[in-house]
Design a protein around this motif. Sequence first.
Motif, short mmCIF file in Angstrom:
data_model
loop_
_atom_site.label_atom_id
_atom_site.label_comp_id
_atom_site.label_asym_id
_atom_site.label_seq_id
_atom_site.Cartn_x
_atom_site.Cartn_y
_atom_site.Cartn_z
N SER A 131 0.83 -1.20 0.00
CA SER A 131 0.00 0.00 0.00
C SER A 131 0.87 1.25 0.00
CB SER A 131 -0.93 -0.01 1.22
OG SER A 131 -1.62 1.21 1.33
N TRP A 132 1.88 1.27 0.85
CA TRP A 132 2.75 2.45 0.95
C TRP A 132 3.52 2.69 -0.35
CZ3 TRP A 132 5.32 1.83 6.43
CH2 TRP A 132 4.35 2.05 7.40
N VAL A 133 4.04 1.61 -0.95
CA VAL A 133 4.77 1.76 -2.21
C VAL A 133 3.85 2.34 -3.28
CG1 VAL A 133 5.84 0.47 -4.12
CG2 VAL A 133 6.54 0.02 -1.76
N CYS A 134 2.64 1.79 -3.38
CA CYS A 134 1.68 2.29 -4.37
C CYS A 134 1.27 3.72 -4.07
CB CYS A 134 0.45 1.38 -4.41
SG CYS A 134 0.80 -0.29 -4.99
N TYR A 135 1.05 4.04 -2.79
CA TYR A 135 0.64 5.38 -2.39
C TYR A 135 1.71 6.42 -2.73
CZ TYR A 135 -1.35 9.02 0.64
OH TYR A 135 -1.89 10.18 1.12
N PHE A 136 2.96 6.11 -2.41
CA PHE A 136 4.03 7.05 -2.69
C PHE A 136 4.23 7.23 -4.19
CE2 PHE A 136 4.68 7.67 1.59
CZ PHE A 136 5.81 8.40 1.88
N ARG A 137 4.09 6.16 -4.95
CA ARG A 137 4.19 6.29 -6.42
C ARG A 137 3.06 7.16 -6.96
NH1 ARG A 137 6.31 0.54 -8.90
NH2 ARG A 137 8.29 0.53 -7.75
N ALA A 138 1.86 6.96 -6.43
CA ALA A 138 0.73 7.79 -6.86
C ALA A 138 0.96 9.25 -6.49
CB ALA A 138 -0.57 7.28 -6.24
N LEU A 139 1.48 9.50 -5.28
CA LEU A 139 1.77 10.88 -4.86
C LEU A 139 2.85 11.52 -5.73
CD1 LEU A 139 1.77 10.92 -0.95
CD2 LEU A 139 0.22 12.14 -2.47
N LYS A 140 3.80 10.72 -6.16
CA LYS A 140 4.91 11.24 -6.96
C LYS A 140 4.38 11.84 -8.27
CE LYS A 140 9.42 11.51 -7.81
NZ LYS A 140 10.32 12.26 -7.00
N VAL A 141 3.38 11.21 -8.85
CA VAL A 141 2.90 11.66 -10.16
C VAL A 141 1.54 12.35 -10.12
CG1 VAL A 141 4.23 9.92 -11.41
CG2 VAL A 141 1.91 9.39 -10.70
N GLY A 142 0.84 12.23 -9.02
CA GLY A 142 -0.50 12.82 -8.94
C GLY A 142 -0.59 13.92 -7.90
N GLU A 143 -1.72 14.60 -7.91
CA GLU A 143 -1.97 15.65 -6.93
C GLU A 143 -2.46 15.03 -5.63
OE1 GLU A 143 -3.54 19.41 -9.31
OE2 GLU A 143 -4.55 17.56 -9.94
N ALA A 144 -1.91 15.51 -4.52
CA ALA A 144 -2.22 14.92 -3.21
C ALA A 144 -3.71 14.95 -2.92
CB ALA A 144 -1.45 15.64 -2.11
N PHE A 145 -4.40 16.03 -3.29
CA PHE A 145 -5.82 16.13 -2.97
C PHE A 145 -6.67 15.17 -3.80
CE2 PHE A 145 -6.00 18.94 -6.62
CZ PHE A 145 -7.31 18.81 -7.10
#
Length: 146
Positions: A85-99
């Motif tokens: 979950s954390w790996v996927c979350y950080f990858r999503a945050l890297k390329v996407g907007e936090a909100f």
Amino acid sequence: MSFFTTNNWFVWALLSAAFAAMTAVLAKIGIQGVDSDLATLIRTGFIIIILFVFVTMTGKWSNPLTLSGKTWLFLLLSGLATGASWVCYFRALKVGEAFKVAPVDKLSVVLVAVFACIFLGERPSLREWIGLGLVALGVVTLSLRI
């Protein structure tokens, strides 16, 4: 009763939500200029240190070797799921907007209810399913590009 020993689940859940919100914003800032997987590893190291100090200072340390095999298995599986979950979350945050990333991540709220029904025999009421449906609708609404 001390604030830190309260057994009120709602207080702890609200604190969890507040810290999770801070996690998204702080992580988005922290992963600038670094690989998201490395950032996850560094963050995990800090978590291990903080939890070790917390467990030790609150007198909650006990010999983990006395835990049952079932406990070890399910904590291992939970740890694997958390790590993924954390790996996927950080990858999503890297390329996407936090909100946008954080609400999609919180679709886990709906999935927890489904998994709890299947694996734990929990049965949310109609009112609770409606609330979960609204959470899912909110996630979809935030994810759409119109």
